[in-house]
Design an enzyme around this catalytic site. Structure first.
Site, mmCIF file in Angstrom:
data_model
loop_
_atom_site.group_PDB
_atom_site.id
_atom_site.type_symbol
_atom_site.label_atom_id
_atom_site.label_comp_id
_atom_site.label_asym_id
_atom_site.label_seq_id
_atom_site.Cartn_x
_atom_site.Cartn_y
_atom_site.Cartn_z
ATOM 1 N N SER A 81 0.838 -1.191 0.000
ATOM 2 C CA SER A 81 0.000 0.000 0.000
ATOM 3 C C SER A 81 0.881 1.251 0.000
ATOM 4 O O SER A 81 1.727 1.409 -0.876
ATOM 5 C CB SER A 81 -0.945 -0.055 1.206
ATOM 6 N N HIS A 135 -7.367 -6.092 0.166
ATOM 7 C CA HIS A 135 -6.193 -5.230 0.202
ATOM 8 C C HIS A 135 -5.072 -5.787 1.080
ATOM 9 O O HIS A 135 -3.904 -5.622 0.778
ATOM 10 C CB HIS A 135 -6.606 -3.835 0.691
#
Length: 265
Positions: free
Chosen positions: A85, A246
């Site tokens: 991320s 994610h």
């Protein structure tokens, strides 16, 4: 100012793992423990996160510089750089600016593009604004335990996984009161930069072997992102982990490790 970091393993090759937004080095210790028999593993806390220093400046240029200093203070050899991320963007920025420091690059569920409010990914920014506003309104020092905090966050976030992840950033201070380890103000004030960080960049790491690992259920890396990925990192592979969002490394740890090791070994 020095980043706080953890270290494990004694292998000849060094893996550096960089956490994402709201994360910290200890989020990756279970992955590091699976790598330590073959690799030396370094895990920094980025600025304004974990046990590292707080600073009002929070962008990829300074975070890449922080990371470079952290690495060169510990090794003069090339490293295998893994970032998730926001940490993936930090890793990419370092690889673009100092490709001589990176042997291989692994980017987890993020692309080198703008996720800002004026793009098609505005919903991602809106989510982060909601998270930051909610966390800022939660004053940990007013609570007796984490269960009470979790109950308060339930009205804002249905996902127990998300609540537990965010509450890992609550620690006890010297006087025994709970407090945020995150510098919420700095993150909020720099959110537009955090969502972007690549607009206007023209450099490329032409010869760097790069692996992008994305979650099948995550909106962060889409098929059309092959274009910006290939522009910055022409020597790339993109692998999709099934039934993962994610937090690919947590939701599908075995598949994630298998994919990672296949690439770096």
């Amino acid at each position: 100012m020095e980043l706080f970091g953890r270290e494990t393993g004694k292998g000849e090759r060094t893996v550096v793992i960089v956490h994402g937004l709201y994360g910290a080095s200890d989020n990756w210790m279970s992955i590091a423990s699976r790598l330590e028999s073959s690799f030396r593993v370094l895990l920094p806390d980025l600025r304004n996160h974990g046990r590292s220093f707080h600073h009002p400046e929070h962008n990829y240029k300074v975070m890449a510089a922080d990371l470079l200093h952290f690495i060169t203070a510990r090794t003069s050899e090339k490293v295998i750089l893994v970032g998730h991320s926001m940490g993936g963007k930090v890793a990419m920025r370092l690889a673009l600016e100092h490709p001589q420091m990176v042997e291989q690059l692994v980017v987890v569920d993020i692309a080198p593009k703008d996720y800002g409010r004026f793009s098609n990914y505005g919903e991602v920014t809106n989510d982060h604004e909601h998270i930051l506003n909610t966390l800022t309104s939660l004053h940990p020092e007013d609570f007796d335990n984490r269960t009470q905090m979790d109950e308060t966050l339930k009205t804002h976030f249905k996902s127990k996984q998300l609540r537990q992840f965010l509450l890992k950033n609550v620690k006890r201070s010297a006087d025994g009161k709970y407090q945020w380890q995150l510098n919420l103000q700095a993150i909020y004030e720099n959110l537009e930069e955090i969502m972007d960080g690549f607009s206007g960049l023209t450099t490329s790491a032409r010869d760097l072997p790069t692996l992008f690992i994305r979650g099948e259920r995550s909106p962060y890396v889409r098929d059309e992102d092959v274009l910006p990925i290939s522009r910055f990192f022409p020597k790339n592979q993109v692998v999709t982990i099934p039934d993962a969002g994610h937090w690919v490394h947590a939701e599908q740890q075995e598949l994630f490790l298998k994919t990672l090791l296949y690439f770096i070994e």
